[in-house]
Design a protein around this motif. Structure first.
Motif: not given
Ligand SMILES: [Zn+2]
Ligand SMILES: [Zn+2]
Length: 141
Positions: A6-12, A73-78
């Motif tokens: 997962r990405c840092s923020c968990g959105a992906v 990349h994740c558009p929220t946390c990059g």
């Molecule tokens: Zn993210």
């Protein structure tokens, strides 16, 4: 045997049902831009083995090889998540930092070492290429 991540923020989120074809460290200048001055670490999987949940953003550029590389990349946390080459749609690169720990993957090859900064310490146990190495062998089904 597979992997989750997962990405840092968990959105992906990503789920991978398979083993990587190769795990590499890349010192090219474009990688240094997204890796805060160091190399990226990348596991190359079969595209068919990867399931992504969530929406990524991406950018594309034409590499020295003439192939179009697309990085996501994740558009929220990059968090840098994936990349892929127009020449090899059957393979997809997963940034190693995305994968949940613990896992057993580590780079065995360093590429674009000619672009590494002077202070870089590159493990001599890794096979090293000054620029782009030959493409990994096509995955067997
Ligand atoms: Zn993210
Ligand atoms: Zn690179």
């Amino acid at each position: 045997m597979g992997y989750t991540g997962r990405c840092s923020c968990g959105a992906v989120e990503v789920r991978i049902d398979g083993q990587p074809i190769a795990v590499r460290q890349c010192w090219c200048r474009r990688c240094q831009k997204i890796a805060a001055g160091g190399p990226t670490h990348n596991a190359i999987f079969r595209t068919d083995d990867i399931v992504v949940e969530g929406v990524t953003a991406s950018d594309s550029y034409v590499a020295d090889s003439g192939n179009t590389l697309t990085r996501s990349h994740c558009p929220t946390c990059g968090t840098p998540m994936f990349s892929g080459s127009s020449a090899r749609p059957q393979m997809r690169v997963v940034r190693l930092g995305v994968l949940d720990q613990p896992h057993d993957l580590k780079p065995t090859m360093a590429i674009w070492t000619s672009e590494a900064p002077e202070w870089a310490i590159i493990d001599p146990a890794m096979e090293a290429f000054p620029a782009q190495p030959p493409a990994p062998p096509s995955p067997q089904s």
